[in-house]
Design an enzyme around this catalytic site. Structure first.
Site, short mmCIF file in Angstrom:
data_model
loop_
_atom_site.label_atom_id
_atom_site.label_comp_id
_atom_site.label_asym_id
_atom_site.label_seq_id
_atom_site.Cartn_x
_atom_site.Cartn_y
_atom_site.Cartn_z
N ASN B 76 73.69 94.60 -13.97
CA ASN B 76 74.51 93.84 -15.22
C ASN B 76 74.82 94.79 -16.37
O ASN B 76 73.76 95.27 -16.75
CB ASN B 76 74.11 92.38 -15.47
CG ASN B 76 74.78 91.48 -16.26
OD1 ASN B 76 75.65 92.07 -17.01
ND2 ASN B 76 74.75 90.24 -15.81
N ASP B 77 75.68 94.97 -16.54
CA ASP B 77 76.06 95.72 -17.89
C ASP B 77 75.66 95.34 -19.31
O ASP B 77 75.56 96.06 -20.12
CB ASP B 77 77.68 96.26 -17.98
CG ASP B 77 78.22 96.93 -16.84
OD1 ASP B 77 77.23 97.75 -15.93
OD2 ASP B 77 79.04 96.97 -16.33
N HIS B 169 81.71 86.34 -6.96
CA HIS B 169 80.48 87.06 -7.22
C HIS B 169 79.24 86.07 -7.61
O HIS B 169 79.56 85.10 -7.93
CB HIS B 169 80.60 88.22 -8.17
CG HIS B 169 80.75 87.76 -9.56
ND1 HIS B 169 81.87 87.11 -10.05
CD2 HIS B 169 79.95 87.50 -10.60
CE1 HIS B 169 81.84 86.47 -11.21
NE2 HIS B 169 80.54 86.78 -11.49
N HIS B 302 65.49 75.80 -0.77
CA HIS B 302 66.77 74.86 -0.90
C HIS B 302 67.72 75.29 -1.97
O HIS B 302 67.35 76.24 -2.66
CB HIS B 302 66.18 73.42 -1.32
CG HIS B 302 65.49 73.31 -2.60
ND1 HIS B 302 64.31 73.69 -2.88
CD2 HIS B 302 65.98 73.04 -3.87
CE1 HIS B 302 63.93 73.48 -4.14
NE2 HIS B 302 64.88 73.00 -4.76
N VAL B 320 76.59 65.21 -22.65
CA VAL B 320 76.73 65.41 -24.11
C VAL B 320 75.41 64.30 -24.66
O VAL B 320 74.35 64.40 -24.37
CB VAL B 320 78.03 65.20 -24.63
CG1 VAL B 320 78.79 66.48 -24.59
CG2 VAL B 320 78.86 64.10 -24.14
N TYR B 322 74.34 61.32 -25.11
CA TYR B 322 73.34 60.61 -24.64
C TYR B 322 72.56 61.26 -23.76
O TYR B 322 71.09 61.28 -23.37
CB TYR B 322 73.76 59.21 -24.08
CG TYR B 322 72.64 58.45 -23.50
CD1 TYR B 322 72.06 57.68 -24.33
CD2 TYR B 322 72.20 58.14 -22.21
CE1 TYR B 322 70.61 56.84 -23.97
CE2 TYR B 322 71.06 57.23 -21.66
CZ TYR B 322 70.51 56.58 -22.68
OH TYR B 322 69.45 55.86 -22.27
O1 LIG Z 1 76.50 86.40 -17.33
P1 LIG Z 1 77.95 85.88 -17.54
O2 LIG Z 1 78.77 85.21 -16.33
O3 LIG Z 1 78.84 86.73 -18.63
O4 LIG Z 1 77.65 84.36 -18.59
C1 LIG Z 1 77.71 83.23 -18.21
O5 LIG Z 1 76.32 82.83 -17.25
C2 LIG Z 1 75.16 82.97 -18.08
C3 LIG Z 1 74.15 82.76 -16.99
O6 LIG Z 1 73.97 81.47 -16.70
C4 LIG Z 1 75.15 82.12 -19.20
O7 LIG Z 1 73.89 82.59 -19.78
C5 LIG Z 1 76.27 82.31 -20.39
O8 LIG Z 1 76.28 81.55 -21.18
C6 LIG Z 1 77.53 82.24 -19.31
O9 LIG Z 1 78.76 82.73 -20.08
O1 LIG Z 2 81.22 57.11 -24.25
P1 LIG Z 2 82.17 58.26 -24.07
O2 LIG Z 2 82.56 58.90 -25.46
O3 LIG Z 2 83.60 57.71 -23.51
O4 LIG Z 2 81.65 59.36 -23.13
C1 LIG Z 2 81.02 60.45 -23.58
O5 LIG Z 2 79.67 60.23 -24.01
C2 LIG Z 2 78.87 59.65 -22.94
C3 LIG Z 2 77.52 59.66 -23.65
O6 LIG Z 2 77.05 60.96 -24.03
C4 LIG Z 2 78.91 60.37 -21.53
O7 LIG Z 2 78.26 59.96 -20.87
C5 LIG Z 2 80.24 60.88 -21.27
O8 LIG Z 2 80.19 61.65 -20.15
C6 LIG Z 2 81.04 61.50 -22.45
O9 LIG Z 2 82.43 61.57 -22.13
#
Ligand SMILES: O=P(O)(O)O[C@H]1O[C@H](CO)[C@@H](O)[C@H](O)[C@H]1O
Ligand SMILES: O=P(O)(O)O[C@H]1O[C@H](CO)[C@@H](O)[C@H](O)[C@H]1O
Lengths: 354, 354
Positions: B76-77, B169, B302, B320, B322
């Site tokens: 990885n670069d 990839h 797995h 998010v 909850y």
């Molecule tokens: O390595 P990438 O593809 O540039 O980056 C992506 O995968 C990584 C590994 O899950 C994460 O840390 C980065 O936030 C995401 O943007």
């Molecule tokens: O309750 P909302 O605002 O419709 O929904 C949002 O917040 C919830 C609680 O974090 C989550 O489960 C949902 O995926 C998100 O879209």
């Protein structure tokens, strides 16, 4: 070459959860060519007759909101938990094998509007208006805490955080069970308390005040730091300086002081990328319901802010492959993030423009 | 009223991690008015001279890719981990207090192109082409596993998963430490093995084959289920039917069979919302390096697929407020998700159109 926290990768420990975070400060140099988010700086009108969170508006379920002038709380029209669920019968319970375990779950989900106006976020509200929010949080927590073991107050702010309505509001999900996150933190805090005789987070707050390396804002009753173990780029932890186990134990000075520090913190957040800063935030304190009957002195009340943005108002941190399957990874260090937030002006960029 | 898994909320237990998931099937009726993702069905050219993952192209660091014809692996670069980091000196180590713990971390990050063509994803490749990927995974795991305690193979697919390059990839991050996720799974699998004398996941696979409630695809050597404890709406678990602790222990029939089932699974995924289905996926098996010296019979190899989409190619599940502060929540049950995937045709919707 000498080891240096701001240059060399390392892992940091989160003593609240027994987890590690991979910190890779050298990776800040990585160019970004991935997905960018829409810049959501649409003008939001103070009132929108089609918005079901506005005062006096009809909600989809046929109810009409009152002409509320401060906060307003109602039961979520599409709740993830209902107060009544039939008991699992014997036949169903038979399937409760070791690898297919389940439990019934009871709960209540409420929506709490912060303010009658859709165009006001916390950094733009007055201290009195923010105090009204805190008082309502306390009222809700106390009321729901009689029946439920856990009352989770949380705010999803911004479309990027799945928030489907720009009107300033949070949610309150109370449950008969203690969710994973507080359950884990309960046991780590308890273990620390048994060993040291002091709450983990209070010792942590005192250590951070001495070190002065990760402080974002501070006042006479509260401290905000980017915690040593921060996962999200600009994650912060908001903790009272005194040992307080639940929000209902705050004094009126502490409530005033909390309103003030919430305003200062969110102004800094908004100023960082000159955008209404998205985040999920919420509160953890000692459990309630049946769980209030045991000793909870190991708990310390605290709020967490988890903002997704990394580089600008449109480039977020993706918690994906490695983070989901391995462990959380961050680029800038907690100290660098704290420094950036700390150095933001205390006046909101929108106020400046006026 | 009788308790019913497809109608009544409940919590389910994940025995691999000691965590619970909140299942709220009644919430499927919720309307969606939040953020929708861009529909990314842009035509991807087979070759793009500006794409640093294509054969023969110059990468930003000045190196030129070979004219590879199968898989191609390079460092990885912009790696999150480097193989050499200076040791923390005594002064730095002094700060290693209980609430500010850290450890040095060594690692190597590689990028592995699946195929010379940018426009081919796994469901569109031939079995032989997929077998080449599996053979390369085994080679990389074996090579890096000599030095490193953990070799994490993972694929972030789709812009919604932070993937910044459409060329097929994956990534390989090998580390001197065992990351949180496998560390936790190691201890739960070990405990189960000590109690039952059989690997947890092998018992689980056998139970799922009897129950026939969550199976998505199955062949002579592999099973794919939406696990009982699935968190993401269409999460799946891919497990060999035989006790296999690492990918390098697979027989050539099992490798062939794996290529075949990966193709069938990803065709179903693509067909579900008629889109190139985004996900993060990756492999967990017995640890390597120094950790290979202890008994690892409790492990079962797995793969996990974690796709973010919920309702359509543009509406994802937001993990998010909850979920971050409480615990994971899902709407449709694992059984409903499995049924939807199972009933997808085995022919790719793009092949149909031809
Ligand atoms: O390595 P990438 O593809 O540039 O980056 C992506 O995968 C990584 C590994 O899950 C994460 O840390 C980065 O936030 C995401 O943007
Ligand atoms: O309750 P909302 O605002 O419709 O929904 C949002 O917040 C919830 C609680 O974090 C989550 O489960 C949902 O995926 C998100 O879209």
């Amino acid at each position: 070459m000498e080891f240096n926290f701001t240059e060399h990768q390392h892992v940091r420990y989160n003593p609240l959860k027994g987890e590690w975070i991979l910190v890779s400060p050298h990776r800040l140099k990585r160019p970004w060519s991935g997905q960018v988010e829409a810049a959501h700086e649409d003008e939001i009108p103070p009132f929108d007759p089609k918005n079901p969170l506005c005062p006096g508006v009809n909600r989809p379920n046929g109810e009409t909101n009152p002409d509320y002038v401060s906060t307003f709380v109602f039961d979520n029209d599409f709740p993830a938990m209902l107060p009544d669920v039939p008991e699992a019968d014997a036949a169903t319970n038979q399937t409760n094998e070791e690898l297919f375990k389940f439990e019934p779950a009871m709960g209540t989900c409420r929506v709490m509007c912060f303010h009658p106006r859709s165009d006001l976020t916390i950094p733009l509200m007055s201290i009195e208006e923010i105090k009204a929010i805190i008082h309502e949080w306390i009222k809700q927590g106390t009321e729901l805490g009689v029946k439920y073991d856990w009352v989770q107050i949380f705010e999803n702010k911004g479309a990027i955080m799945g928030c489907s309505n720009p009107h300033p509001h949070c949610q309150i999900w109370a449950s008969s069970f203690m969710p994973n996150e507080p359950r884990i933190k309960d046991s780590y805090q308890r273990e620390y308390y048994e060993t040291h005789g002091r709450p983990l987070l209070l010792d942590y707050v005192n250590a951070e005040m001495k070190k002065q390396e990760r402080i974002v804002v501070q006042n006479s009753h509260w401290l905000v730091v980017v915690p040593w173990w921060a996962t999200w780029p600009f994650e912060t932890l908001l903790v009272p300086l005194r040992h307080v186990i639940r929000m209902c134990d705050l004094t009126s000075e502490e409530i005033h002081s909390l309103a003030e520090i919430m305003k200062r913190l969110t102004i800094k957040y908004d100023n960082l990328f000159r955008t209404s800063f998205p985040y999920s935030m919420g509160w953890h304190g000692a459990p309630t319901g049946r769980k209030a009957l045991v000793d909870n002195q190991h708990w310390q009340l605290h709020a967490m802010y988890y903002p997704p943005l990394l580089r600008s108002s449109t480039v977020k941190k993706f918690m994906v492959g490695y983070e989901m399957l391995g462990q959380a990874q961050r680029d800038l260090t907690a100290e660098q993030a704290a420094q950036k937030l700390f150095s933001q002006p205390d006046v909101h960029y929108k106020a400046e423009q006026d």
